[in-house]
Design an enzyme around this catalytic site. Sequence first.
Site, PDB file in Angstrom:
ATOM      1  N   GLY A   2       0.826  -1.208   0.000  1.00  0.00           N
ATOM      2  CA  GLY A   2       0.000   0.000   0.000  1.00  0.00           C
ATOM      3  C   GLY A   2       0.859   1.257   0.000  1.00  0.00           C
ATOM      4  N   ASN A   8      -6.687   4.722   9.580  1.00  0.00           N
ATOM      5  CA  ASN A   8      -6.143   3.492  10.153  1.00  0.00           C
ATOM      6  C   ASN A   8      -6.078   3.498  11.669  1.00  0.00           C
ATOM      7  OD1 ASN A   8      -4.256   5.480   9.018  1.00  0.00           O
ATOM      8  ND2 ASN A   8      -2.690   4.330  10.108  1.00  0.00           N
ATOM      9  N   GLN A  68      -7.292   0.645   4.460  1.00  0.00           N
ATOM     10  CA  GLN A  68      -8.057   0.129   5.600  1.00  0.00           C
ATOM     11  C   GLN A  68      -9.522  -0.124   5.249  1.00  0.00           C
ATOM     12  OE1 GLN A  68      -7.031  -0.874   8.546  1.00  0.00           O
ATOM     13  NE2 GLN A  68      -4.929  -0.183   8.379  1.00  0.00           N
ATOM     14  N   SER A  84      -3.974  -2.919  -0.178  1.00  0.00           N
ATOM     15  CA  SER A  84      -2.876  -3.781   0.248  1.00  0.00           C
ATOM     16  C   SER A  84      -3.418  -5.119   0.741  1.00  0.00           C
ATOM     17  CB  SER A  84      -2.112  -3.065   1.359  1.00  0.00           C
ATOM     18  OG  SER A  84      -1.071  -3.870   1.820  1.00  0.00           O
ATOM     19  N   ALA A  85      -2.900  -6.220   0.175  1.00  0.00           N
ATOM     20  CA  ALA A  85      -3.471  -7.544   0.437  1.00  0.00           C
ATOM     21  C   ALA A  85      -3.462  -7.962   1.908  1.00  0.00           C
ATOM     22  CB  ALA A  85      -2.706  -8.579  -0.384  1.00  0.00           C
ATOM     23  N   HIS A  86      -2.394  -7.573   2.628  1.00  0.00           N
ATOM     24  CA  HIS A  86      -2.262  -8.132   3.986  1.00  0.00           C
ATOM     25  C   HIS A  86      -3.253  -7.540   4.989  1.00  0.00           C
ATOM     26  CE1 HIS A  86       0.112  -4.978   6.268  1.00  0.00           C
ATOM     27  NE2 HIS A  86       0.310  -4.554   5.048  1.00  0.00           N
ATOM     28  N   THR A 115       9.947  -8.433 -12.440  1.00  0.00           N
ATOM     29  CA  THR A 115       9.268  -9.713 -12.679  1.00  0.00           C
ATOM     30  C   THR A 115       8.043  -9.839 -11.781  1.00  0.00           C
ATOM     31  OG1 THR A 115      11.350 -10.713 -13.312  1.00  0.00           O
ATOM     32  CG2 THR A 115       9.599 -12.233 -12.652  1.00  0.00           C
ATOM     33  N   CYS A 140       3.026   1.592  12.250  1.00  0.00           N
ATOM     34  CA  CYS A 140       4.206   2.255  11.687  1.00  0.00           C
ATOM     35  C   CYS A 140       4.765   3.306  12.643  1.00  0.00           C
ATOM     36  CB  CYS A 140       3.844   2.920  10.368  1.00  0.00           C
ATOM     37  SG  CYS A 140       2.698   1.974   9.395  1.00  0.00           S
TER      38      CYS A 140
HETATM   39  N1  PLP Z   1      -2.392   3.313   4.213  1.00  0.00           N
HETATM   40  C1  PLP Z   1      -3.031   2.978   5.347  1.00  0.00           C
HETATM   41  C2  PLP Z   1      -4.264   3.718   5.728  1.00  0.00           C
HETATM   42  C3  PLP Z   1      -2.536   1.963   6.165  1.00  0.00           C
HETATM   43  O1  PLP Z   1      -3.150   1.646   7.287  1.00  0.00           O
HETATM   44  C4  PLP Z   1      -1.342   1.293   5.772  1.00  0.00           C
HETATM   45  C5  PLP Z   1      -0.741   0.246   6.628  1.00  0.00           C
HETATM   46  O2  PLP Z   1      -0.852   0.245   7.822  1.00  0.00           O
HETATM   47  C6  PLP Z   1      -0.738   1.659   4.561  1.00  0.00           C
HETATM   48  C7  PLP Z   1      -1.277   2.677   3.816  1.00  0.00           C
HETATM   49  C8  PLP Z   1       0.513   0.982   4.080  1.00  0.00           C
HETATM   50  O3  PLP Z   1       0.246  -0.293   3.611  1.00  0.00           O
HETATM   51  P1  PLP Z   1       1.446  -1.359   3.479  1.00  0.00           P
HETATM   52  O4  PLP Z   1       1.676  -1.902   4.833  1.00  0.00           O
HETATM   53  O5  PLP Z   1       0.936  -2.397   2.531  1.00  0.00           O
HETATM   54  O6  PLP Z   1       2.605  -0.616   2.935  1.00  0.00           O
END
Ligand code: PLP
Length: 395
Positions: A74, A154, A182, A202-204, A240, A328
Amino acid sequence: MEKITSVYLDNAATTPLSSEVYKEMLTALSDTYGNASSMYQKGREADEALSEARSKVAKAIGANPSEIYFTSCGSESNNWAIKGIARANKSKGNHIITSAIEHPSVLESCKALEKEGFEVTYIPVDSKGVVDYTEIVKAIKPETILISIMSANNEVGTIQPIRAISELAKMNEIPFHTDAVQAIGTIPFNVHEMNITSLSLSAHKFGGPKGIGVLYVKRGTKIEKFIDGGQQERNLRAGTSNVPAAVGLGKAIEIAVENLEENNKKLKAIRKYFLKEVSDRIHNISLNGHPTQRLLNNVNISFEGVEGEALLMMLDRSGVYVSTGSACASGSLEPSHVLLAMGLDNEIAQSSIRFTFSPNTTTAEIDYAVNALYKAVKKVRSISAIRIYKNKVEL
Ligand code: PLP
């Protein structure tokens, strides 16, 4: 019933890989090993798997497969959208509008652009974390070339009025980017209907693997290339293709969107149960974020007189996994920029904990977590009370 020894309540940081996703990824990892750019059968098989994953993502958000670009996460998607659209439109103007509560991948991209001569307006939010729409209207000027507002925050889960903002952007012919990292899986998206120019996911965050994301870019949008090299991702992002991860993302988003309503129902019930248990047992707390315009998997609480980091560590010892602010930002003692933007003072901001549920979180897990939380808050408050008392004596 199995004895509970740990409870994971940090699903906004990341989610466990869904078992169905895992199965599809295993096949892709072992069998679909070809390079998707190769011209022979093994390559074609990988390319087909990649195309199928792209189509699944497109279907889930109402886009065309040709508008879906696979990225590494993401953060990369946000970097690409913001820097790529801003730089490609530099001849038209140098002004960007975003909000004060965006994810660091958006805020830092904007900061980087400021160093290149772009001007950025950071729109404030109200006490519930809602972006001030009238401030966006006021900020728009002829030089504005991008508006970037997240779909849902988030840290506190507040959902932003992105339909109104994207409409405003369309009326003014300004590209509109939204960080939906989110929001995917909890709010439905139709990017064409919603006039979204670009969107990050973002997949995770919804049961997929880490290390893969998507940037949707509306056909015809001017955007700079992100990685120079080969022709992958329609010659805009070389490298790739990570086919197994793309397959995982495709499956995860398919499941998330299919189960969106059902999952929201479960989340609503579990959130309500958690809030009742916490407020019955723990006093002098305040809830952060919007009461209704919100993600249903998120609860953010300030515990008066409690250091959030201390609480997190005590909960960790009981096997309860939560977060202070965003993952983060944790590890730093800086209070959350989101909570500060909402008007909380430093002390209250630092006493905040984010709990994020999954549709599979059970009431038994909540009972375990709330019990640990009750004990931890009591302990931390008693220690702080001693410290305050000692300070007074010493003074
Ligand atoms: N944007 C938001 C609102 C998020 O909560 C996060 C991850 O916590 C991201 C972006 C970043 O995603 P990624 O962990 O895949 O880099």
